[in-house]
Scaffold this motif. Structure first.
Motif, mmCIF file in Angstrom:
data_model
loop_
_atom_site.group_PDB
_atom_site.id
_atom_site.type_symbol
_atom_site.label_atom_id
_atom_site.label_comp_id
_atom_site.label_asym_id
_atom_site.label_seq_id
_atom_site.Cartn_x
_atom_site.Cartn_y
_atom_site.Cartn_z
ATOM 1 N N MET A 183 0.834 -1.208 0.000
ATOM 2 C CA MET A 183 0.000 0.000 0.000
ATOM 3 C C MET A 183 0.868 1.258 0.000
ATOM 4 O O MET A 183 0.655 2.177 -0.785
ATOM 5 C CB MET A 183 -0.928 -0.001 1.218
ATOM 6 N N ILE A 184 1.857 1.291 0.883
ATOM 7 C CA ILE A 184 2.719 2.470 0.988
ATOM 8 C C ILE A 184 3.498 2.698 -0.300
ATOM 9 O O ILE A 184 3.530 3.812 -0.827
ATOM 10 C CB ILE A 184 3.660 2.341 2.208
ATOM 11 N N SER A 185 4.092 1.646 -0.836
ATOM 12 C CA SER A 185 4.908 1.820 -2.044
ATOM 13 C C SER A 185 4.070 2.167 -3.266
ATOM 14 O O SER A 185 4.553 2.833 -4.186
ATOM 15 C CB SER A 185 5.754 0.576 -2.309
ATOM 16 N N GLY A 186 2.813 1.773 -3.287
ATOM 17 C CA GLY A 186 1.967 2.044 -4.430
ATOM 18 C C GLY A 186 1.173 3.334 -4.358
ATOM 19 O O GLY A 186 0.516 3.727 -5.325
ATOM 20 N N THR A 187 1.234 4.007 -3.217
ATOM 21 C CA THR A 187 0.478 5.249 -3.032
ATOM 22 C C THR A 187 1.386 6.445 -3.291
ATOM 23 O O THR A 187 2.301 6.714 -2.506
ATOM 24 C CB THR A 187 -0.105 5.330 -1.601
ATOM 25 N N PRO A 188 1.151 7.182 -4.377
ATOM 26 C CA PRO A 188 1.983 8.357 -4.670
ATOM 27 C C PRO A 188 1.922 9.375 -3.523
ATOM 28 O O PRO A 188 0.851 9.722 -3.043
ATOM 29 C CB PRO A 188 1.346 8.935 -5.937
#
Length: 116
Positions: free
Chosen positions: A42-47
């Protein structure tokens, strides 16, 4: 400034700096309280999430959800703004990351779920 921070700032009536730090603290709490790989996905995919985490600095949450609440209130947020920040963060994440992954990440920290 990132779209995430713009969105949170406008929805919760916060300065961009406060919005960034609030989002960062929520993400840091999520990361510290869960070992589920969905959180990192989630963190890595959320700009904008990485920048928000950096703004939160070395956030410590020894007191669990109460510690997070204290940090957010210390930034000047009221309960309504805290809920708005959480809801906007989750909605934005779901628009960039698989919805099931975001839901799994949030569910992995039961204390957080009622606030987002």
């Amino acid at each position: 400034m990132s779209e995430l921070i713009d969105r949170v700032s406008a929805a919760a009536s916060l300065t961009p700096e406060t919005a960034r730090e609030a989002v960062g603290n929520i993400l840091a709490f999520l990361r510290s309280e869960s070992s589920d790989p969905a959180v990192e996905t989630m963190i890595s995919g959320t700009p904008g999430a990485a920048d928000a985490l950096q703004a939160a600095g070395d956030a410590e949450f020894g007191g669990g959800i109460m510690a997070l609440g204290g940090k957010l209130m210390g930034l000047g947020l009221d309960m309504g703004q805290i809920r708005t920040v959480g809801e906007e963060l989750i909605a934005f994440s779901k628009s960039h990351v698989d919805e099931a992954t975001v839901s799994t990440a949030i569910a992995s920290v039961p204390a957080l779920a009622p606030f987002v």
